[in-house]
Scaffold this motif. Structure first.
Motif, PDB file in Angstrom:
ATOM      1  N   LEU A  71       0.835  -1.206   0.000  1.00  0.00           N
ATOM      2  CA  LEU A  71       0.000   0.000   0.000  1.00  0.00           C
ATOM      3  C   LEU A  71       0.870   1.257   0.000  1.00  0.00           C
ATOM      4  O   LEU A  71       0.626   2.198  -0.763  1.00  0.00           O
ATOM      5  CB  LEU A  71      -0.931  -0.003   1.213  1.00  0.00           C
ATOM      6  CG  LEU A  71      -2.025  -1.075   1.221  1.00  0.00           C
ATOM      7  CD1 LEU A  71      -2.694  -1.135   2.585  1.00  0.00           C
ATOM      8  CD2 LEU A  71      -3.042  -0.851   0.134  1.00  0.00           C
ATOM      9  N   VAL A  77      -4.455   3.289  -5.166  1.00  0.00           N
ATOM     10  CA  VAL A  77      -4.971   1.960  -4.825  1.00  0.00           C
ATOM     11  C   VAL A  77      -6.419   1.869  -5.293  1.00  0.00           C
ATOM     12  O   VAL A  77      -7.218   2.772  -5.012  1.00  0.00           O
ATOM     13  CB  VAL A  77      -4.916   1.690  -3.298  1.00  0.00           C
ATOM     14  CG1 VAL A  77      -5.505   0.332  -2.965  1.00  0.00           C
ATOM     15  CG2 VAL A  77      -3.489   1.818  -2.769  1.00  0.00           C
ATOM     16  N   PHE A 112      -2.081   4.602   4.295  1.00  0.00           N
ATOM     17  CA  PHE A 112      -3.416   5.141   4.041  1.00  0.00           C
ATOM     18  C   PHE A 112      -3.421   6.633   3.700  1.00  0.00           C
ATOM     19  O   PHE A 112      -4.296   7.097   2.985  1.00  0.00           O
ATOM     20  CB  PHE A 112      -4.330   4.860   5.233  1.00  0.00           C
ATOM     21  CG  PHE A 112      -4.485   3.394   5.511  1.00  0.00           C
ATOM     22  CD1 PHE A 112      -5.185   2.582   4.641  1.00  0.00           C
ATOM     23  CD2 PHE A 112      -3.882   2.813   6.617  1.00  0.00           C
ATOM     24  CE1 PHE A 112      -5.307   1.221   4.875  1.00  0.00           C
ATOM     25  CE2 PHE A 112      -4.001   1.456   6.862  1.00  0.00           C
ATOM     26  CZ  PHE A 112      -4.713   0.659   5.994  1.00  0.00           C
ATOM     27  N   TYR A 117      -7.027   6.596  -3.017  1.00  0.00           N
ATOM     28  CA  TYR A 117      -7.843   5.392  -3.115  1.00  0.00           C
ATOM     29  C   TYR A 117      -9.033   5.595  -4.048  1.00  0.00           C
ATOM     30  O   TYR A 117      -9.636   6.672  -4.079  1.00  0.00           O
ATOM     31  CB  TYR A 117      -8.364   4.987  -1.726  1.00  0.00           C
ATOM     32  CG  TYR A 117      -7.321   4.282  -0.893  1.00  0.00           C
ATOM     33  CD1 TYR A 117      -7.325   2.902  -0.769  1.00  0.00           C
ATOM     34  CD2 TYR A 117      -6.310   4.993  -0.253  1.00  0.00           C
ATOM     35  CE1 TYR A 117      -6.360   2.245  -0.027  1.00  0.00           C
ATOM     36  CE2 TYR A 117      -5.341   4.347   0.492  1.00  0.00           C
ATOM     37  CZ  TYR A 117      -5.374   2.968   0.607  1.00  0.00           C
ATOM     38  OH  TYR A 117      -4.415   2.324   1.332  1.00  0.00           O
ATOM     39  N   LEU A 140     -12.148   3.971   5.450  1.00  0.00           N
ATOM     40  CA  LEU A 140     -10.894   4.500   4.924  1.00  0.00           C
ATOM     41  C   LEU A 140     -10.691   5.968   5.283  1.00  0.00           C
ATOM     42  O   LEU A 140      -9.618   6.366   5.750  1.00  0.00           O
ATOM     43  CB  LEU A 140     -10.828   4.315   3.406  1.00  0.00           C
ATOM     44  CG  LEU A 140     -10.619   2.892   2.915  1.00  0.00           C
ATOM     45  CD1 LEU A 140     -10.824   2.804   1.404  1.00  0.00           C
ATOM     46  CD2 LEU A 140      -9.228   2.374   3.297  1.00  0.00           C
ATOM     47  N   ALA A 146      -7.521   8.119   4.948  1.00  0.00           N
ATOM     48  CA  ALA A 146      -7.219   7.980   3.520  1.00  0.00           C
ATOM     49  C   ALA A 146      -7.940   9.052   2.705  1.00  0.00           C
ATOM     50  O   ALA A 146      -8.997   9.548   3.090  1.00  0.00           O
ATOM     51  CB  ALA A 146      -7.628   6.597   3.024  1.00  0.00           C
ATOM     52  N   VAL A 148      -9.978   9.360  -0.511  1.00  0.00           N
ATOM     53  CA  VAL A 148     -10.748   8.495  -1.403  1.00  0.00           C
ATOM     54  C   VAL A 148     -11.425   9.373  -2.451  1.00  0.00           C
ATOM     55  O   VAL A 148     -12.054  10.374  -2.121  1.00  0.00           O
ATOM     56  CB  VAL A 148     -11.814   7.692  -0.626  1.00  0.00           C
ATOM     57  CG1 VAL A 148     -12.575   6.751  -1.546  1.00  0.00           C
ATOM     58  CG2 VAL A 148     -11.167   6.905   0.518  1.00  0.00           C
TER      59      VAL A 148
END
Length: 191
Positions: A71, A77, A112, A117, A140, A146, A148
């Motif tokens: 990661l 990701v 993260f 993401y 997340l 994270a 996202v």
């Protein structure tokens, strides 16, 4: 300029998983955008169920450290996650729990906070796993810090959305996947 490294995996171990097919389609779409894709199989990272006593007595298992490194080593990701009871799969909850405990190599922030993401789900149901994606986004973003991407790909009636080779063919989800791949590569590429 080097290709942007993107990690792709499905939160399912089942060989015939619709989300494994979605992960493969996402990898293909990301490669079309020029990304250097690593397609990861969580089966290669076997982990015991998270237990604080186990962590205290034995430390972080090597597969969790290796997954953390994967990661942290990618700029983006993509997770293809099935929906279980409007939430995350136990497999994914467990993997994220263990990886979040890694303190070395930049800790939680490296795994993260550094990558961007993107999320997708495929389901035979009419919502395409969307409720599970909301739960995953919550975990997340709020739980792990994270970043996202706002758009997510939900593939409803997924048992009819892939061809015999496992490639996504449903027009709406396919278009959304290609748009998300383009956005992910752009967001993950250093400016």
């Amino acid at each position: 300029m080097a290709a942007t490294p993107i990690l792709v995996f499905a939160a399912s171990l089942r060989a015939g998983s619709l989300n494994r097919q979605l992960a493969h389609s996402a990898a293909a779409a990301l490669r079309e955008q020029g990304a250097a894709v690593t397609l990861l199989d969580l089966k290669e990272y076997p982990l015991p169920i998270y237990d604080g006593d186990l962590e205290q007595s034995g430390g972080i298992p090597q597969p969790a450290q290796a997954l953390h490194a994967q990661l942290a080593g990618h700029r983006g990701v993509f997770i293809a996650s099935p929906e279980y009871n409007a939430g995350l799969t136990p497999l994914l909850v467990n993997a994220l729990s263990w990886v979040s405990r890694v303190k070395e190599a930049g800790g939680q922030g490296a795994a993260f906070g550094t990558p961007v993401y993107a999320l997708g789900s495929a389901s035979p149901g009419g919502f395409g796993g969307y409720r599970g994606l909301i739960a995953l986004r919550h975990t997340l973003e709020l739980g792990l810090g994270a970043r996202v991407l706002p758009a997510m790909v939900a593939v409803p009636a997924a048992h009819q959305a892939f061809d015999a080779t496992g490639a996504l063919t449903a027009p709406g989800p396919l278009k959304a996947l290609h748009q998300l791949a383009e956005t992910l590569v752009a967001a993950a590429t250093p400016g």
